[in-house]
Motif scaffolding. Structure first.
Motif, PDB file in Angstrom:
ATOM      1  N   GLY A  86       0.795  -1.218   0.000  1.00 14.73           N
ATOM      2  CA  GLY A  86       0.000   0.000   0.000  1.00 14.73           C
ATOM      3  C   GLY A  86       0.828   1.269   0.000  1.00 14.73           C
ATOM      4  N   SER A  87       2.140   1.161   0.129  1.00 13.16           N
ATOM      5  CA  SER A  87       3.007   2.350   0.097  1.00 13.16           C
ATOM      6  C   SER A  87       3.009   2.954  -1.301  1.00 13.16           C
ATOM      7  CB  SER A  87       4.440   1.986   0.496  1.00 13.16           C
ATOM      8  OG  SER A  87       4.483   1.499   1.824  1.00 13.16           O
ATOM      9  N   LEU A  88       3.020   4.287  -1.360  1.00 14.61           N
ATOM     10  CA  LEU A  88       3.032   4.997  -2.633  1.00 14.61           C
ATOM     11  C   LEU A  88       4.432   5.516  -2.913  1.00 14.61           C
ATOM     12  CD1 LEU A  88      -0.275   7.076  -2.345  1.00 14.61           C
ATOM     13  CD2 LEU A  88       0.082   4.928  -3.564  1.00 14.61           C
ATOM     14  N   VAL A  89       4.860   5.396  -4.177  1.00 15.38           N
ATOM     15  CA  VAL A  89       6.173   5.879  -4.581  1.00 15.38           C
ATOM     16  C   VAL A  89       6.013   6.762  -5.814  1.00 15.38           C
ATOM     17  CG1 VAL A  89       8.502   5.257  -5.344  1.00 15.38           C
ATOM     18  CG2 VAL A  89       7.271   3.776  -3.735  1.00 15.38           C
ATOM     19  N   THR A  90       6.653   7.928  -5.792  1.00 19.65           N
ATOM     20  CA  THR A  90       6.714   8.800  -6.959  1.00 19.65           C
ATOM     21  C   THR A  90       8.173   8.944  -7.355  1.00 19.65           C
ATOM     22  OG1 THR A  90       4.797  10.058  -6.145  1.00 19.65           O
ATOM     23  CG2 THR A  90       6.085  11.032  -7.933  1.00 19.65           C
ATOM     24  N   LEU A  91       8.512   8.544  -8.587  1.00 14.44           N
ATOM     25  CA  LEU A  91       9.877   8.641  -9.081  1.00 14.44           C
ATOM     26  C   LEU A  91      10.031   9.883  -9.947  1.00 14.44           C
ATOM     27  CD1 LEU A  91      10.918   5.020 -10.192  1.00 14.44           C
ATOM     28  CD2 LEU A  91      11.568   6.237  -8.109  1.00 14.44           C
ATOM     29  N   ASN A  92      11.108  10.623  -9.718  1.00 12.17           N
ATOM     30  CA  ASN A  92      11.433  11.764 -10.555  1.00 12.17           C
ATOM     31  C   ASN A  92      12.114  11.279 -11.827  1.00 12.17           C
ATOM     32  OD1 ASN A  92      11.612  14.406 -11.350  1.00 12.17           O
ATOM     33  ND2 ASN A  92      12.789  15.103  -9.585  1.00 12.17           N
ATOM     34  N   GLY A  93      12.423  12.205 -12.735  1.00 10.81           N
ATOM     35  CA  GLY A  93      13.061  11.843 -13.989  1.00 10.81           C
ATOM     36  C   GLY A  93      14.424  11.202 -13.791  1.00 10.81           C
ATOM     37  N   ASN A  94      14.793  10.312 -14.725  1.00  9.16           N
ATOM     38  CA  ASN A  94      16.090   9.639 -14.705  1.00  9.16           C
ATOM     39  C   ASN A  94      16.308   8.913 -13.385  1.00  9.16           C
ATOM     40  OD1 ASN A  94      18.695   8.890 -15.570  1.00  9.16           O
ATOM     41  ND2 ASN A  94      19.610  10.742 -14.707  1.00  9.16           N
ATOM     42  N   SER A  95      15.337   8.141 -12.952  1.00  8.19           N
ATOM     43  CA  SER A  95      15.411   7.421 -11.676  1.00  8.19           C
ATOM     44  C   SER A  95      14.887   6.000 -11.852  1.00  8.19           C
ATOM     45  CB  SER A  95      14.585   8.137 -10.597  1.00  8.19           C
ATOM     46  OG  SER A  95      15.026   9.466 -10.416  1.00  8.19           O
ATOM     47  N   SER A  96      15.283   5.109 -10.947  1.00  8.18           N
ATOM     48  CA  SER A  96      14.817   3.728 -11.024  1.00  8.18           C
ATOM     49  C   SER A  96      14.632   3.158  -9.629  1.00  8.18           C
ATOM     50  CB  SER A  96      15.810   2.858 -11.812  1.00  8.18           C
ATOM     51  OG  SER A  96      17.059   2.794 -11.150  1.00  8.18           O
ATOM     52  N   LEU A  97      13.730   2.189  -9.514  1.00  8.64           N
ATOM     53  CA  LEU A  97      13.467   1.509  -8.245  1.00  8.64           C
ATOM     54  C   LEU A  97      13.301   0.024  -8.513  1.00  8.64           C
ATOM     55  CD1 LEU A  97      12.907   2.288  -5.186  1.00  8.64           C
ATOM     56  CD2 LEU A  97      10.526   1.732  -5.711  1.00  8.64           C
ATOM     57  N   ARG A  98      13.978  -0.792  -7.715  1.00  2.85           N
ATOM     58  CA  ARG A  98      13.828  -2.243  -7.758  1.00  2.85           C
ATOM     59  C   ARG A  98      13.159  -2.687  -6.468  1.00  2.85           C
ATOM     60  NH1 ARG A  98      17.076  -6.626  -6.092  1.00  2.85           N
ATOM     61  NH2 ARG A  98      18.906  -5.329  -5.692  1.00  2.85           N
TER      62      ARG A  98
END
Length: 338
Positions: free
Chosen positions: A136-148
């Motif tokens: 249920g956690s929300l994540v917002t990624l900015n430009g030129n970013s990645s999340l695994r």
């Protein structure tokens, strides 16, 4: 580094000088970080199978291999005895680099086979994305970013994600108080229970700003290096320059980028230039040292790089010249400062 030039390089449509420029950049921390992101992006959704004998790769070791291969190739192709100028042989250099990249790719295949459940989110330059994790956690990624991250976590399991770039996290507090850890480059970690915070992790730099709740920043292995942050705290660290500081800020202003705005509060123009490079891949030149240190306070739109440049020019009375991805920032009235 110009994104268009990189694409030309991988398509083998560059001159000898351009090949030299790209290869030199690949041997920097920024270039190595780009290679990892590119591999993640190319293979995260691929349908392939790897032999079980391939070991789990270590990212640092993988990039070190590329660096040594390039360095060795540079020595081997120096213009001695036969007077062969490697700068006139971009095809050879491309082949050498592709060989190193294939080694890295093979290791990546092995990694994805052993960890098939990992999911990846990646944003292009200047683009943002918002998504919800299984808890249920929300994540917002900015430009030129990645999340695994994992597609789901079991009850009692530590929730772990790996960030490269900038992201805003709204972490859900679980009834069993499972920890939520954001792993950053250079062995930095952010540990939370339930809170909202902004994290910037680029190359050797990291900046964490806490909006609400309580988090613990792990800046090293020893227990005494764990710092507890309160809402409004900003902690900045650069493992390369050994710079570190902690200060109080307007937390909402630090994460305003996700709402389509940029809020500056005593932000130096040099910091703005770094943001344009990190998020949009632009090369920003500010020749005047005094202008680099000039601080800005105010709000401008963040819909695109062009709207940011227009806002900087209008609100802060700057002369901005743009040539594709190369930006020159000067004072409006140059005669007053000559």
């Amino acid at each position: 580094m110009n994104e268009a030039l990189l694409e030309q390089y991988f398509a083998n449509r560059v001159t000898a000088d351009e090949a030299k420029q790209v290869l030199a950049w690949f041997d920097t921390e920024a270039g190595q970080s780009y290679l990892v992101r590119r591999l993640n992006n190319q293979f995260s959704n691929a349908d392939w199978h790897a032999p079980p004998t391939i070991p789990v790769p270590d990212a640092d070791q993988m990039l070190s291999t590329i660096r040594h291969r390039l360095a060795a190739a540079s020595t081997e192709h120096r213009p001695v005895i036969r007077r062969i100028n490697w700068l006139r042989q971009p095809m050879q250099w491309a082949a050498i680099f592709v060989g190193s990249l294939l080694l890295a790719t093979a290791a990546f295949f092995g990694y994805r086979q052993l960890y098939p459940a990992d999911l990846f989110q990646q944003t292009a330059f200047g683009k943002t994305t918002r998504f919800t994790l299984s808890d249920g956690s929300l994540v917002t990624l900015n430009g030129n970013s990645s999340l695994r991250y994992a597609p789901h976590w079991k009850s009692g399991q530590t929730r772990e994600v790996w960030l490269n770039g900038e992201g805003f996290f709204q972490v859900t507090h679980k009834s069993n108080h499972e920890r939520f850890i954001v792993h950053l480059p250079n062995k930095l970690n952010v540990e939370v229970l339930g809170t909202q915070f902004n994290v910037l992790a680029r190359e050797s730099r990291a900046k964490v700003v806490l909006n609400t709740g309580k988090i613990q920043l792990d800046v090293g292995n020893p227990r005494q290096n764990k710092l507890v942050m309160k809402p409004g705290d900003l902690i900045y660290t650069d493992v390369k320059t050994k710079e570190y500081y902690r200060k109080r800020v307007d937390a909402a202003a630090q994460s305003a980028w996700q709402t389509g705005k940029l809020k500056f509060e005593g932000t130096s123009l040099q910091e703005v230039a770094q943001m344009l490079k990190d998020t949009y891949g632009a090369t920003v030149l500010i020749a005047d040292p005094d202008l680099q240190r000039q601080t800005l306070s105010g709000t401008i739109p963040n819909q695109s790089m062009q709207t940011i440049l227009n806002g900087l020019s209008t609100v802060f009375d700057l002369r901005i010249t743009q040539q594709k991805n190369r930006i020159i920032i000067q004072r409006t009235n140059l005669s007053q400062h000559e």
